[in-house]
Design a protein around this motif. Sequence first.
Motif, PDB file in Angstrom:
ATOM      1  N   ARG B 224     -10.530 -11.237  14.947  1.00 58.89           N
ATOM      2  CA  ARG B 224      -9.993 -11.805  13.709  1.00 58.89           C
ATOM      3  C   ARG B 224      -8.472 -11.961  13.778  1.00 58.89           C
ATOM      4  O   ARG B 224      -7.909 -12.861  13.153  1.00 58.89           O
ATOM      5  CB  ARG B 224     -10.362 -10.897  12.539  1.00 58.89           C
ATOM      6  CG  ARG B 224     -10.326 -11.603  11.216  1.00 58.89           C
ATOM      7  CD  ARG B 224     -10.267 -10.667  10.008  1.00 58.89           C
ATOM      8  NE  ARG B 224     -11.101  -9.480  10.075  1.00 58.89           N
ATOM      9  CZ  ARG B 224     -12.150  -9.244   9.271  1.00 58.89           C
ATOM     10  NH1 ARG B 224     -12.511 -10.140   8.375  1.00 58.89           N
ATOM     11  NH2 ARG B 224     -12.803  -8.119   9.367  1.00 58.89           N
ATOM     12  N   VAL B 264     -19.830 -10.719  21.362  1.00 54.06           N
ATOM     13  CA  VAL B 264     -19.926  -9.554  22.242  1.00 54.06           C
ATOM     14  C   VAL B 264     -20.131  -8.329  21.366  1.00 54.06           C
ATOM     15  O   VAL B 264     -19.363  -8.101  20.437  1.00 54.06           O
ATOM     16  CB  VAL B 264     -18.647  -9.383  23.082  1.00 54.06           C
ATOM     17  CG1 VAL B 264     -18.671  -8.074  23.854  1.00 54.06           C
ATOM     18  CG2 VAL B 264     -18.486 -10.554  24.045  1.00 54.06           C
ATOM     19  N   GLY B 265     -21.166  -7.565  21.654  1.00 49.85           N
ATOM     20  CA  GLY B 265     -21.373  -6.355  20.868  1.00 49.85           C
ATOM     21  C   GLY B 265     -22.822  -6.039  20.662  1.00 49.85           C
ATOM     22  O   GLY B 265     -23.707  -6.694  21.217  1.00 49.85           O
ATOM     23  N   GLY B 283     -11.402  -3.082  17.892  1.00 47.50           N
ATOM     24  CA  GLY B 283     -12.062  -2.138  18.797  1.00 47.50           C
ATOM     25  C   GLY B 283     -13.122  -1.292  18.121  1.00 47.50           C
ATOM     26  O   GLY B 283     -13.310  -0.123  18.473  1.00 47.50           O
ATOM     27  N   ALA B 306      -4.355   0.464  17.144  1.00 47.45           N
ATOM     28  CA  ALA B 306      -5.735  -0.023  17.076  1.00 47.45           C
ATOM     29  C   ALA B 306      -6.565   0.637  18.179  1.00 47.45           C
ATOM     30  O   ALA B 306      -6.050   0.909  19.272  1.00 47.45           O
ATOM     31  CB  ALA B 306      -5.765  -1.544  17.245  1.00 47.45           C
ATOM     32  N   ASP B 319       2.027 -10.691  18.901  1.00 47.51           N
ATOM     33  CA  ASP B 319       1.163 -11.598  18.150  1.00 47.51           C
ATOM     34  C   ASP B 319       0.181 -12.249  19.127  1.00 47.51           C
ATOM     35  O   ASP B 319       0.592 -12.782  20.173  1.00 47.51           O
ATOM     36  CB  ASP B 319       2.018 -12.663  17.455  1.00 47.51           C
ATOM     37  CG  ASP B 319       1.149 -13.680  16.745  1.00 47.51           C
ATOM     38  OD1 ASP B 319       0.673 -13.377  15.643  1.00 47.51           O
ATOM     39  OD2 ASP B 319       0.893 -14.772  17.318  1.00 47.51           O
TER      40      ASP B 319
HETATM   41  C1  LIG Z   1     -24.834  -3.050  12.352  1.00 44.59           C
HETATM   42  C2  LIG Z   1     -23.557  -3.669  12.787  1.00 44.59           C
HETATM   43  C3  LIG Z   1     -23.541  -4.425  13.943  1.00 44.59           C
HETATM   44  C4  LIG Z   1     -22.373  -5.029  14.376  1.00 44.59           C
HETATM   45  N1  LIG Z   1     -22.393  -5.741  15.525  1.00 44.59           N
HETATM   46  C5  LIG Z   1     -21.238  -6.273  15.987  1.00 44.59           C
HETATM   47  C6  LIG Z   1     -21.199  -7.003  17.210  1.00 44.59           C
HETATM   48  O1  LIG Z   1     -22.218  -7.179  17.896  1.00 44.59           O
HETATM   49  N2  LIG Z   1     -20.014  -7.488  17.642  1.00 44.59           N
HETATM   50  C7  LIG Z   1     -18.852  -7.321  16.922  1.00 44.59           C
HETATM   51  O2  LIG Z   1     -17.791  -7.769  17.382  1.00 44.59           O
HETATM   52  N3  LIG Z   1     -18.869  -6.669  15.761  1.00 44.59           N
HETATM   53  C8  LIG Z   1     -20.023  -6.142  15.270  1.00 44.59           C
HETATM   54  N4  LIG Z   1     -19.996  -5.469  14.084  1.00 44.59           N
HETATM   55  C9  LIG Z   1     -18.757  -5.471  13.298  1.00 44.59           C
HETATM   56  C10 LIG Z   1     -17.748  -4.446  13.782  1.00 44.59           C
HETATM   57  O3  LIG Z   1     -18.033  -3.217  13.129  1.00 44.59           O
HETATM   58  C11 LIG Z   1     -16.301  -4.855  13.426  1.00 44.59           C
HETATM   59  O4  LIG Z   1     -16.218  -5.130  12.054  1.00 44.59           O
HETATM   60  C12 LIG Z   1     -15.800  -6.093  14.197  1.00 44.59           C
HETATM   61  O5  LIG Z   1     -16.012  -5.921  15.593  1.00 44.59           O
HETATM   62  C13 LIG Z   1     -14.330  -6.285  13.942  1.00 44.59           C
HETATM   63  O6  LIG Z   1     -13.893  -7.484  14.503  1.00 44.59           O
HETATM   64  P1  LIG Z   1     -12.345  -7.763  14.786  1.00 44.59           P
HETATM   65  O7  LIG Z   1     -11.826  -6.701  15.679  1.00 44.59           O
HETATM   66  O8  LIG Z   1     -12.229  -9.157  15.264  1.00 44.59           O
HETATM   67  O9  LIG Z   1     -11.680  -7.715  13.331  1.00 44.59           O
HETATM   68  P2  LIG Z   1     -10.794  -6.611  12.608  1.00 44.59           P
HETATM   69  O10 LIG Z   1     -11.448  -5.299  12.636  1.00 44.59           O
HETATM   70  O11 LIG Z   1     -10.401  -7.220  11.326  1.00 44.59           O
HETATM   71  O12 LIG Z   1      -9.524  -6.460  13.531  1.00 44.59           O
HETATM   72  C14 LIG Z   1      -8.511  -7.434  13.682  1.00 44.59           C
HETATM   73  C15 LIG Z   1      -7.476  -6.845  14.613  1.00 44.59           C
HETATM   74  O13 LIG Z   1      -6.468  -7.823  14.888  1.00 44.59           O
HETATM   75  C16 LIG Z   1      -5.177  -7.267  14.743  1.00 44.59           C
HETATM   76  N5  LIG Z   1      -4.286  -8.374  14.324  1.00 44.59           N
HETATM   77  C17 LIG Z   1      -4.166  -8.941  13.104  1.00 44.59           C
HETATM   78  N6  LIG Z   1      -3.294  -9.951  13.171  1.00 44.59           N
HETATM   79  C18 LIG Z   1      -2.844 -10.021  14.423  1.00 44.59           C
HETATM   80  C19 LIG Z   1      -1.934 -10.885  15.118  1.00 44.59           C
HETATM   81  N7  LIG Z   1      -1.275 -11.882  14.499  1.00 44.59           N
HETATM   82  N8  LIG Z   1      -1.743 -10.666  16.425  1.00 44.59           N
HETATM   83  C20 LIG Z   1      -2.372  -9.643  17.081  1.00 44.59           C
HETATM   84  N9  LIG Z   1      -3.245  -8.829  16.489  1.00 44.59           N
HETATM   85  C21 LIG Z   1      -3.487  -9.020  15.182  1.00 44.59           C
HETATM   86  C22 LIG Z   1      -5.320  -6.177  13.717  1.00 44.59           C
HETATM   87  O14 LIG Z   1      -4.316  -5.205  13.926  1.00 44.59           O
HETATM   88  C23 LIG Z   1      -6.737  -5.646  14.017  1.00 44.59           C
HETATM   89  O15 LIG Z   1      -6.691  -4.613  14.987  1.00 44.59           O
HETATM   90  C24 LIG Z   1     -21.169  -4.881  13.629  1.00 44.59           C
HETATM   91  C25 LIG Z   1     -21.194  -4.092  12.465  1.00 44.59           C
HETATM   92  C26 LIG Z   1     -22.350  -3.501  12.051  1.00 44.59           C
HETATM   93  C27 LIG Z   1     -22.326  -2.667  10.813  1.00 44.59           C
END
Ligand SMILES: Cc1cc2nc3c(=O)[nH]c(=O)nc-3n(C[C@H](O)[C@H](O)[C@H](O)COP(=O)(O)OP(=O)(O)OC[C@H]3O[C@@H](n4cnc5c(N)ncnc54)[C@H](O)[C@@H]3O)c2cc1C
Lengths: 289, 337
Positions: B224, B264-265, B283, B306, B319
């Motif tokens: 994200r 991925v996951g 993560g 993170a 970024d």
């Molecule tokens: C039953 C279940 C199954 C799931 N299965 C999966 C799965 O298969 N795969 C999966 O991915 N998730 C899965 N999830 C979701 C998982 O729990 C997380 O919510 C998801 O992986 C988070 O995605 P993210 O890291 O992209 O987003 P976020 O958690 O929102 O993290 C965004 C990160 O980007 C950083 N960031 C923000 N802006 C910037 C910038 N401008 N530059 C650099 N860094 C920045 C932030 O510091 C943060 O660390 C599942 C959840 C459940 C409950």
Amino acid sequence: MMDSPMLKLVVCVKQVPMVSELPWDSKTGTLKRNMAEGMMNPACKHALEAALEIKNSHGAHITTLSMGPPMAEEILRESLAMGADRSILLTDPRMAGADTLITSYTLAHAIAKECPDFDLILCGCQTSDSETAQVGPQLAEELDIPAVAYVKQVEIAGRRVRMQRESDDFLETLEMDMPGLITVSTAGYPPRYVSLCGLQLAFEAGDIVRRSMDDIGLESADVGMQASPTRILDVYSSIARKKNIVLKGTPKKSVETLFDQFGDKLSGVMAKDLKTHDHDRNDDDREDE
Amino acid sequence: MTEKMNKPGQRICVFGDYRNYFQNRVTLQLLARARELAPAIGAEVCAVVFGSQVSEYVCEYIAHGAQTVYVADDPVLKDYCVETYLFLAEHLIRQYRPDIFLIGATDFGREFAPRVAKRLKTGLTADCIGLEINADGLLVQTAPSFGGNLIATIITPEKRPQMATVRPGTFKELPHNDAAAGRIVSIPVPSDLPIPRVRLVHSERKPPREQRIEDAGIVICGGRGMGSRTKFKKLFEMARLMGAEVGATRPVVHSHWADHDCLVGQAGKNIHPRILFSLGVSGAIQHTAAIHDADLIIAINKNPNAAMMKMADVAIVADAGQFCSAMIRELKNRIRE
Ligand SMILES: Cc1cc2nc3c(=O)[nH]c(=O)nc-3n(C[C@H](O)[C@H](O)[C@H](O)COP(=O)(O)OP(=O)(O)OC[C@H]3O[C@@H](n4cnc5c(N)ncnc54)[C@H](O)[C@@H]3O)c2cc1C
Ligand SMILES: Nc1ncnc2c1ncn2[C@@H]1O[C@H](COP(=O)(O)O)[C@@H](O)[C@H]1O
């Protein structure tokens, strides 16, 4: 139809720790193996499934064989529940710590003693703990029989075995005569499900044959760690090995540092030749450590 | 000759695995590493080539660092055949007694090497990700186990040769040097070569299909934190330059910045990249549980705390979008075509 004697199959199965729940000591990087819950190695289960399908279509007697601690009896019971006819556990503290050369030597002796008239041996292509993929091919060498690794599909006609496999981007069809050995990949033969009730029955019924080193005619000097040519110097968890270098500063600067420190690695995996330094860069910001 | 027989430790042999030459340069990578290790034990670096009409590979191995090439070139060696190659390798090793024998961890290599080791009653370490020579002049082999969660270092103190299969991409090949000179030693193919007991009935190259993220050597995962669909698209350009595949986290897929195929996951795919770039990913365990065996994890995040940054080899506080643009520029600058 020919009145041929029933096929004799041997499936080598190994108990491995359940990787998703590895209890290891992150400080020392050692695995608390005694705490790990065991399961049948996935590829071995596919090998057993292949044997069971041969049994279904041709009729066969299946022996499962495992070398391991007494606790490995669990996976042998599971193999009986899946449909194996006989199970042998090679267990002897003196056998512990064997590398693949000695594991294959020991298994070969057990097979020669317990099922000398086998037609086909099936192994998993690799285990999820040691990941060597060596025991199957080495067992075939020890027994001096033809062998094919990474088999996805196997058919038997008379004394002939025909196999399909993928190897290095080639799809291959191969043939050999029995007796022989195959290692089964996880690409085919999804293992059957065993109901809890079936498992329970297997635990109550079927006997597991236990064999020690003396039973199969081996001596201390031939088995275990002392006979193995390889030595493990050290084992550590890969998390502990992570360098965790933190880079701050402009993205451009970080990217340059990344290439300076890991350019070889990147280039190796990309299989592309990378210039070692950027020609538009000033000399004075190159060596800054 | 007698002197050579009595004094092993003078050769490092590398198996010439040329069948998928253009996709798989592991032989060249091993020659390069062998050249780095050789001075410590005073060894010569040799390649071993079996096949039919293989002179172009012989030249290629010399241009990439082989000082001697042992070559058996004969029409009967046309197909990669484990049993025939085993027969030749065993005799070659008994005659020339290399101290070290290295083989690429291709499917063929991983079927062939254990049987060579068995015939010679020596040790073999599978799928190594590191090779060093220690103070005693022994080859220290680093190999992963438990899906890469544990790493072991292994030696073969007494038996010879010391053998290892090595994962492709572990080392970097030397640049092609047309001026390099090498000795070519022709290995006779005996007329009474044993007839292989395994017969190749049919073989075809798999139709070239797109690389799958599950098999990719480099995966670039965006989360994200990439910020927008447009910025996420830049990851594809970075991936194209690196020959990598793009992965995504769940929020990214839910926002339609990437297809579900990229997920991925736990709910998506398991990956085993050698190198993972993780940009703007927090993560979460549901994501990281599907990442196995990565030798090098590079995380880019605004937030140094993170979870993804903690599990990285290189944690870059930046970024994600800007990092990606800088990476694309640098790659364009550095890649020699
Ligand atoms: C039953 C279940 C199954 C799931 N299965 C999966 C799965 O298969 N795969 C999966 O991915 N998730 C899965 N999830 C979701 C998982 O729990 C997380 O919510 C998801 O992986 C988070 O995605 P993210 O890291 O992209 O987003 P976020 O958690 O929102 O993290 C965004 C990160 O980007 C950083 N960031 C923000 N802006 C910037 C910038 N401008 N530059 C650099 N860094 C920045 C932030 O510091 C943060 O660390 C599942 C959840 C459940 C409950
Ligand atoms: N201790 C053992 N007992 C029985 N079979 C084994 C044992 N170790 C390895 N094998 C067989 O060899 C295959 C490959 O193992 P490995 O070489 O350890 O990756 C396994 O799938 C089993 O079929």
